[in-house]
Design an enzyme around this catalytic site. Structure first.
Site, PDB file in Angstrom:
ATOM      1  N   ASN A  16       0.834  -1.214   0.000  1.00  0.00           N
ATOM      2  CA  ASN A  16       0.000   0.000   0.000  1.00  0.00           C
ATOM      3  C   ASN A  16       0.865   1.259   0.000  1.00  0.00           C
ATOM      4  O   ASN A  16       0.509   2.264  -0.618  1.00  0.00           O
ATOM      5  CB  ASN A  16      -0.946  -0.006   1.211  1.00  0.00           C
ATOM      6  N   MET A  92       1.624  -2.628  12.187  1.00  0.00           N
ATOM      7  CA  MET A  92       1.052  -3.752  12.927  1.00  0.00           C
ATOM      8  C   MET A  92       0.919  -3.528  14.432  1.00  0.00           C
ATOM      9  O   MET A  92       0.777  -4.475  15.187  1.00  0.00           O
ATOM     10  CB  MET A  92       1.854  -5.036  12.651  1.00  0.00           C
ATOM     11  N   LEU A  95      -1.843   2.185  17.778  1.00  0.00           N
ATOM     12  CA  LEU A  95      -1.286   3.469  18.210  1.00  0.00           C
ATOM     13  C   LEU A  95      -1.835   3.827  19.585  1.00  0.00           C
ATOM     14  O   LEU A  95      -3.036   3.685  19.836  1.00  0.00           O
ATOM     15  CB  LEU A  95      -1.677   4.578  17.230  1.00  0.00           C
ATOM     16  N   HIS A 111      -8.052  -1.090   6.291  1.00  0.00           N
ATOM     17  CA  HIS A 111      -8.349  -2.377   6.920  1.00  0.00           C
ATOM     18  C   HIS A 111      -8.930  -3.314   5.853  1.00  0.00           C
ATOM     19  O   HIS A 111      -9.805  -2.896   5.093  1.00  0.00           O
ATOM     20  CB  HIS A 111      -9.341  -2.169   8.066  1.00  0.00           C
ATOM     21  N   ASP A 147      -9.826  -0.020  14.698  1.00  0.00           N
ATOM     22  CA  ASP A 147     -10.580  -0.166  13.441  1.00  0.00           C
ATOM     23  C   ASP A 147     -11.976   0.441  13.537  1.00  0.00           C
ATOM     24  O   ASP A 147     -12.950  -0.126  13.040  1.00  0.00           O
ATOM     25  CB  ASP A 147     -10.681  -1.654  13.042  1.00  0.00           C
TER      26      ASP A 147
END
Ligand code: GRF
Length: 202
Positions: A16, A92, A95, A111, A147
């Site tokens: 990405n 991974m 935060l 995600h 997420d």
């Protein structure tokens, strides 16, 4: 339009990140990657940064005495960048709250699932195991929950008979590489407006 400063955080392969490098290089995004942060000295993303002349800062998680010490170092380094936008590209780690609070509406993540379904690790495997017929990816702003931040863009793909985690992940990844640069472009064009959970695209 003045180019936005984009800092990228990645822990691994960095495909990405590469999609962003390519889009910025092609002039599709009015922004430029000013630094790659990684917690993993073995991340392939580092090679991609070097090939594109993007400075790399390695904050090797294993070399810190605690998660707090690591987070403090990362926060200080992030502040120094004066970046407009921080892009999590296969970063991974979760935060810490202090980092999230320091850059409200300025940290994005991708995600590999259609949120709010299948949060956390292995979103593609969760989708296959659950038996959904449609899967996809979500670009969202990062908030204090995993997420969970306001959704910017989503793209879907079919789940086909016989799919396993890997075949579905490959199909989703193609969409990720379109979706993430598009969301970053919208940010850099000042076209994203956050209103509670809703992201309006102007
Ligand atoms: C992607 O599937 C992304 O959705 C997830 O982590 C993976 C990173 O892949 N957050 P890459 O490192 O960008 O190739």
């Amino acid at each position: 339009m003045k180019k936005k400063r984009i800092a990228v955080l990645a822990s691994g392969r960095g495909s990405n990140f590469q999609a962003l490098i390519d889009a910025a290089g092609a002039g599709t995004i009015p922004g430029r990657c000013i630094v790659l942060f990684t917690d993993n000295p073995g991340a392939y993303a580092i090679q991609r940064a070097r090939a594109a002349d993007i400075p790399v800062t390695v904050l090797d998680f294993a070399s810190f005495s605690s998660k707090e010490a690591y987070e403090q170092a990362l926060l200080a380094a992030m502040r120094r960048t004066k970046a407009h936008l921080f892009v999590l590209a296969g970063y991974m780690r979760i935060l810490g709250k202090e980092i999230v609070a320091a850059f409200p509406g300025r940290i994005m993540n991708i995600h590999p699932a259609l949120l709010p379904a299948f949060t956390g690790l292995h979103g593609q495997r969760q989708a296959v195991d659950y038996g959904v017929k449609v899967a996809g990816c979500t670009v969202h702003f990062v908030d204090e929950n995993l997420d969970c931040g306001p959704i910017i863009l989503q793209k879907c793909v079919p789940v086909l008979p016989g799919d396993d985690e890997d075949t579905l992940a490959d199909r989703i990844l193609v969409e990720e590489h379109r979706c993430y640069p598009e969301a970053i472009r919208l940010f850099c064009e000042d076209r994203l407006e956050i209103d509670g959970r809703i992201v309006r695209i102007r």
